[in-house]
Enzyme design. Structure first.
Site, short mmCIF file in Angstrom:
data_model
loop_
_atom_site.label_atom_id
_atom_site.label_comp_id
_atom_site.label_asym_id
_atom_site.label_seq_id
_atom_site.Cartn_x
_atom_site.Cartn_y
_atom_site.Cartn_z
N ARG A 152 0.86 -1.17 0.00
CA ARG A 152 0.00 0.00 0.00
C ARG A 152 0.91 1.24 0.00
O ARG A 152 2.04 1.19 0.46
CB ARG A 152 -0.90 0.03 1.23
CG ARG A 152 -1.86 -1.15 1.34
CD ARG A 152 -2.68 -1.05 2.63
NE ARG A 152 -3.67 -2.11 2.71
CZ ARG A 152 -3.50 -3.27 3.34
NH1 ARG A 152 -2.34 -3.52 3.95
NH2 ARG A 152 -4.45 -4.17 3.38
N LYS A 176 -2.94 -2.27 7.59
CA LYS A 176 -4.18 -1.78 8.20
C LYS A 176 -4.41 -2.46 9.54
O LYS A 176 -4.07 -3.63 9.72
CB LYS A 176 -5.36 -2.06 7.27
CG LYS A 176 -5.40 -1.16 6.04
CD LYS A 176 -6.66 -1.40 5.24
CE LYS A 176 -6.77 -0.44 4.07
NZ LYS A 176 -7.99 -0.67 3.28
N HIS A 244 -1.62 2.86 -6.23
CA HIS A 244 -2.49 1.70 -6.00
C HIS A 244 -2.58 0.81 -7.24
O HIS A 244 -2.82 -0.38 -7.13
CB HIS A 244 -3.88 2.15 -5.55
CG HIS A 244 -4.54 1.17 -4.65
ND1 HIS A 244 -4.02 0.82 -3.41
CD2 HIS A 244 -5.68 0.44 -4.79
CE1 HIS A 244 -4.81 -0.07 -2.84
NE2 HIS A 244 -5.81 -0.32 -3.65
N ARG A 247 -0.04 -1.82 -6.97
CA ARG A 247 -0.48 -2.89 -6.06
C ARG A 247 -1.47 -3.83 -6.77
O ARG A 247 -1.38 -5.05 -6.65
CB ARG A 247 -1.11 -2.27 -4.82
CG ARG A 247 -1.64 -3.25 -3.79
CD ARG A 247 -2.00 -2.47 -2.52
NE ARG A 247 -2.96 -3.15 -1.67
CZ ARG A 247 -2.65 -4.04 -0.73
NH1 ARG A 247 -1.38 -4.41 -0.56
NH2 ARG A 247 -3.59 -4.58 0.02
N HIS A 270 -4.66 -8.74 3.15
CA HIS A 270 -6.11 -8.67 3.23
C HIS A 270 -6.61 -9.50 4.40
O HIS A 270 -6.21 -10.66 4.56
CB HIS A 270 -6.75 -9.20 1.94
CG HIS A 270 -6.64 -8.28 0.79
ND1 HIS A 270 -6.80 -8.69 -0.52
CD2 HIS A 270 -6.38 -6.94 0.72
CE1 HIS A 270 -6.64 -7.65 -1.33
NE2 HIS A 270 -6.40 -6.58 -0.60
N TYR A 279 -9.58 -10.12 -7.68
CA TYR A 279 -8.52 -10.26 -8.68
C TYR A 279 -8.65 -11.56 -9.47
O TYR A 279 -7.80 -11.87 -10.29
CB TYR A 279 -7.14 -10.22 -8.01
CG TYR A 279 -6.86 -8.91 -7.35
CD1 TYR A 279 -6.51 -7.80 -8.09
CD2 TYR A 279 -6.96 -8.79 -5.97
CE1 TYR A 279 -6.26 -6.58 -7.48
CE2 TYR A 279 -6.71 -7.57 -5.35
CZ TYR A 279 -6.35 -6.48 -6.11
OH TYR A 279 -6.11 -5.28 -5.50
#
Length: 303
Positions: A152, A176, A244, A247, A270, A279
């Site tokens: 990120r 995150k 992004h 990524r 994730h 994806y």
């Protein structure tokens, strides 16, 4: 604009302090909660709710309907209701509410589109930068690390020198929710980090930040976005280059080569597999093996 009633505002302020102090969420996540809950408080007052204890399921639906009529798209409406559910869950935990009136209320589902990515040929074109100054070396290293590890933007900017194990070809990043993860970055990225580190002292570093601005301070996210976009134009890449997208390209190229969805989930950081599944139209050694076998820049070993 009518002031927000203290009976609505004060519990929200307490919740935001909880997110900052106890949950230690990122400033951007805190800001998102603050914006969503402020909008909800204004809407709540419009429908006659001046205290959270008077909010029921029917009024939650009214809040959702008013948000929709105001032009909020499905994804944004889902974010708003998610923020409300989290806040109301907290009120339940504090004994303010007996139950969460937003539970079970869902927004209409919107199709999730595969994020646009850069194909491998365009990526190679982007990365063949003419290295005529230290800033170009820095930018090449940032591009290689971001694409090489699927970071990120906040993770790239937050990277410190001590977070990189050059010998092992690994980086530690804080993602995150303050979740730390170890990632392989590939031989090419390591090579360009070495080139950059040989020049880093020219910028007069003021701390341990890996990537520096002209002033020797940690480079800003805005500066990275600007530099990447400029390189896309200079290199003649048809796609608009933003962090992004690198990524997304990492995720897409890894899945195309390996087909290992679970490994890509771990590499991207994730929390839920469903996030990674957009994806698709364990232990660290396994991740490293998948990476080495699948990532274009790991296989080529270009420098």
């Amino acid at each position: 604009m009518t002031p927000i009633a203290p009976s609505l505002q004060q519990p929200v302020d307490a919740f935001l302090r909880y997110l900052k102090v106890e949950r230690q969420l990122s400033p951007l996540t805190q800001l998102s909660y603050s914006r969503q809950l402020t909008a909800l408080m204004r809407l709540a007052q419009e429908i006659g709710v001046t205290d959270w204890t008077t909010l029921d399921a029917a009024r939650v639906r009214m809040l959702a309907a008013r948000s929709k009529r105001a032009g909020l798209q499905s994804a944004s409406l889902a974010l708003r209701l998610s923020s409300l559910r989290s806040f109301l869950d907290w009120l339940v935990s504090q004994g303010v509410l007996h139950a969460n009136p937003a539970k079970g209320i869902r927004t209409p589902r919107s199709g999730r589109h595969l994020p646009k990515n850069i194909d491998v040929d365009e990526m190679n074109q982007l990365l063949e930068i003419d290295l005529n100054d230290p800033l170009a070396v820095r930018d090449r290293a940032m591009l290689e690390v971001m694409y090489g590890a699927g970071l990120r933007l906040s993770e790239l900017v937050g990277l410190d020198c001590r977070h990189v194990d050059m010998a092992a070809g690994e980086v530690w990043v804080m993602g995150k929710g303050s979740k730390e993860r170890k990632l392989p970055i590939g031989r090419t990225a390591v090579t360009w980090l070495e080139h950059w580190l040989a020049m880093r002292d020219l910028f007069g570093p003021q701390d341990d930040a890996m990537f520096l601005s002209n002033q020797g301070r940690r480079i800003s996210t805005r500066n990275v976005q600007k530099r990447f976009a400029e390189w896309g134009v200079k290199q003649g890449v048809n796609s608009h280059i933003h962090p992004h997208k690198l990524r997304h390209s990492f995720a897409t190229h890894m899945l195309e080569s390996s087909g290992d969805l679970r490994a890509v989930q771990e590499l991207l950081g994730h929390a839920n597999l469903t996030t990674t599944q957009i994806y698709t139209h364990l232990d660290f050694q396994h991740l490293a093996n998948v990476y080495d076998a699948a990532h274009p820049r790991a296989k080529r070993g270009k420098s």
